[in-house]
Structure formats: C-alpha cells, structure tokens
Design a protein around this motif. Structure first.
Motif, PDB file in Angstrom:
ATOM      1  N   LEU A  14      47.291  16.179  30.319  1.00  0.00           N
ATOM      2  CA  LEU A  14      47.393  17.082  29.102  1.00  0.00           C
ATOM      3  C   LEU A  14      47.147  16.128  28.066  1.00  0.00           C
ATOM      4  N   LEU A 253      50.562  25.975  28.374  1.00  0.00           N
ATOM      5  CA  LEU A 253      50.932  24.946  29.356  1.00  0.00           C
ATOM      6  C   LEU A 253      52.192  24.390  29.482  1.00  0.00           C
ATOM      7  N   LYS A 255      55.011  22.356  31.672  1.00  0.00           N
ATOM      8  CA  LYS A 255      55.434  21.117  32.813  1.00  0.00           C
ATOM      9  C   LYS A 255      56.829  21.540  33.050  1.00  0.00           C
ATOM     10  N   ASP A 261      53.933  16.431  38.626  1.00  0.00           N
ATOM     11  CA  ASP A 261      52.513  16.424  37.874  1.00  0.00           C
ATOM     12  C   ASP A 261      51.995  17.765  37.740  1.00  0.00           C
ATOM     13  N   MET A 263      50.960  21.562  36.589  1.00  0.00           N
ATOM     14  CA  MET A 263      50.814  22.286  35.448  1.00  0.00           C
ATOM     15  C   MET A 263      50.959  23.924  35.839  1.00  0.00           C
ATOM     16  N   LYS A 265      50.617  27.705  33.775  1.00  0.00           N
ATOM     17  CA  LYS A 265      50.062  28.610  32.623  1.00  0.00           C
ATOM     18  C   LYS A 265      50.645  29.817  32.541  1.00  0.00           C
TER      19      LYS A 265
END
Length: 366
Positions: A14, A253, A255, A261, A263, A265
């Motif tokens: 990101l 986005l 986390k 790690d 991601m 949506k």
C-alpha cells in the motif's frame, strides 16, 4: 493516530518508500498517487443481536455453545421457576376441567338435560290430565276444585320446563365463559412459561455466552451474542477531520493482523452522522467485495478509504521539502530556495503543482 494518508498504488504494498533518507540531488518525477483516508476498526457479523432473559430463573439447560451454528427459533437456554411451573400446572388442570364441563359428555350439562327431560315428561302427563279434567268439568262431571287443582299442576309443570330450559342455557353459557377464561389464563401462563425458554430470533453463530449453567438469570440480563455466520462487515472509525471526504461507494483496502500481508477489498456502505466524542471519530461501515476473511468476531483491522486516484502527477521525495511550501534547487552551482505549491502527499512523496518542473535539480538544504 488517525490522519489522511496519500499512498502509491502498487501491487505488492500500500505504501512504497521513495528515496527516503537519500541526501543526493534529485529531480521531480511523474508517478501515480492515490489519496486515501486512514481508518481503524473491527470486523463484526451482520444481523448481530443479543438474547435477553424475559424472566427470573436458574439456567438449568443449555443446548448451544460458543462457535455453534444455530437455527431460527432454536431453543438455546431453559430457565427454571418453581412458582411458574405450579401456575402453569394449575391453569392446565382448570382448563381440562372446563373443557370437560363444556364438552359433549359434560356431566353438568347431562344432569341438567336429564332434569329438563323429566320436567317435559311430567308436563306431558299433567297436560293430558288437565285436558281430561277440563272435559269433565265442561260436562259437570267433576268439581271446580278438582279442575283448578289439575290446571295448577299443569301450569306448575309448564313453568318448571321453562325454568329447566333457562337453567340449562344459562349453565351452558356460563360453562362456555369459564372455558374461554380458562383458555386465556392457560395461554397467559404458557406464554409466561415461554419467557423461561430462550430461543433465537434468526439463524447464525453463537459468538459469546454470558451465563453458565446453574447460574441465576435476572429479567433483562443478556445471556448470549449471536450474529450471521456468513455475512460480515467492517466497522471503521474515521477522524472527524477526514469524515467529510468519505462517500458511500468508495473503495476500501483493509489490512488484518491475523492475515499478515494479505489485503482485502471492501466498499463503503453506510455513514453514521453522530460524532463519538470519546475519540472524536465518526463511524463508517464497509462491506467486503470478492474474498472475505473468516467471521471471527471483533478482529482488529486497519484500512485506507480511497478518496481519489491520480495516475500521473509530478512528485518529489518528501524529505526534500523545506517547511511546508519550499524546496532548495541547484542552478549553475548555486543553491536557492524556491516556493512551491504542493498537492496530495503520503509518507514518502509529495505532489508538486507549481514552482519546479521535471528538469529542476532538488537538493537537501543546509
């Protein structure tokens, strides 16, 4: 600390570090910048609700536990109350007696019907006897006293039949009322008994149980937390300074710590207009699109809500910025300070709208 973050959209991360800490001369470069608002929050199931006790009692039975999937109207807890059980049993006995008294084989109505039948039989006999004496009296074959005695007996029998009919109808009406009252009383006690049986409202997963078997549960106390096992959403907290930038439909986005790690949506679906004065944030909800994380209740998340995407803007590393509106440039071996107009920025880059161009040589000031 919540703040507006402007970050470069790349495949692997990101935020992309751009020459941070480099003190060599650089030139402005065209890059893609995305403006986003930082948010923190948690993941919750949709259609979340808490089961509430509607009566006082001891928890004597439990049919579901944390993590279990439950159906709609499924019995989860059974409470015990001796007084309520006694009231329900008593009302049930009264109802059964009322049903018997008003039924086809009712002993009460059978006795009154028998009495009415006997009265009608007697009336029939007395009627025949009266008519016989009337004929005799008309022929002067009997005395007036005998005639009037027969007439009185006939009238008494006729009145007795009328009285028996009214008594039967009155008793039948009263037994019907007693039956209706008994049914209502039983329903009330049965409904009160339902308060001791705690059931689910909707299907879902049991996320938490607040009472243990054998414990006393008070009316109004929460006993379990249930939510949709298949549908989850992100509940985000947005700093009040950034809330005006957020709109329904914007991409998010996300986390999640437990996914390292990876991601996810999502998309903004709802904005809440009330400010949380405790931390000066507004609530924003977002639904996941495409892949969803597992429905673990309350997972901590960090998110960036995409406000705008700039595919090509002139940028310089942020550490070359002097103050908030100037840079040092090198021309013909000399350094001079130039005022610039900046646009969006992230932790590493800042957009340059005017003051320098892609041929300018930017240096770190002394």
């Amino acid at each position: 600390m919540k703040q507006t973050i402007i970050f470069v959209v790349v495949i692997s991360s990101l935020l992309t570090a751009c020459n941070k800490g480099n003190d060599k001369p650089t030139t402005p470069q065209y890059k893609a910048l995305t403006e986003a608002v930082y948010a923190s929050g948690n993941i919750y199931p949709k259609n979340e609700y808490k089961l509430i006790a509607n009566a006082d009692g001891f928890l004597v039975r439990q049919t579901a536990f944390e993590g279990d999937l439950v159906a709609k109207n499924q019995l989860i807890f059974q409470l015990e109350s001796i007084s309520q059980d006694a009231r329900l049993e008593a009302s049930g006995n009264i109802l059964r007696q009322a049903e018997t008294n008003y039924g086809d084989n009712s002993p009460v109505l059978a006795e009154l019907t028998s009495q009415l039948r006997s009265a009608r039989t007697k009336l029939a006999n007395d009627s025949i006897n009266f008519n016989r004496y009337k004929e005799l009296y008309d022929r002067n074959a009997t005395t007036r006293i005998e005639y009037e005695r027969a007439e009185l007996t006939y009238q008494t029998s006729r009145n007795e039949v009328t009285a028996r009919q009214k008594a039967l109808q009155r008793t039948k009406s009263q037994l019907y009322v007693d039956l209706q009252n008994s049914q209502s009383n039983f329903r009330v006690n049965a409904r009160e008994g339902d308060n001791f049986r705690i059931k689910t409202f909707e299907a879902g997963r049991v996320y938490d149980i607040y009472k243990k078997q054998g414990e006393l549960v008070r009316r109004g106390e929460q006993v379990a937390l249930i939510g949709d096992a298949n549908e989850i959403y992100a509940q985000l907290a947005i700093d009040e300074g950034d809330f005006a930038k957020v709109k329904i439909g914007q991409e998010v986005l996300i986390k999640i710590d437990v996914y390292k790690d990876k991601m996810f949506k999502a998309r903004v679906t709802k904005l809440y207009p009330k400010l949380n004065k405790a931390d000066q944030t507004f609530r924003v909800d977002a639904d996941f699109i495409d892949e969803k994380p597992n429905a673990y209740y309350g997972m901590t998340i960090e998110a960036n809500i995409i406000i705008s995407q700039n595919p090509r803007v002139l940028t310089i590393p942020k550490n070359y910025l002097v103050g908030s509106d100037s840079v040092w440039i090198e021309e013909n071996g000399d350094k001079k300070k130039i005022r610039i107009t900046k646009g969006v920025e992230n932790l590493d880059l800042v957009e340059i709208k005017s003051g320098v161009n892609e041929k300018s040589v930017i240096v770190i000031g002394n």
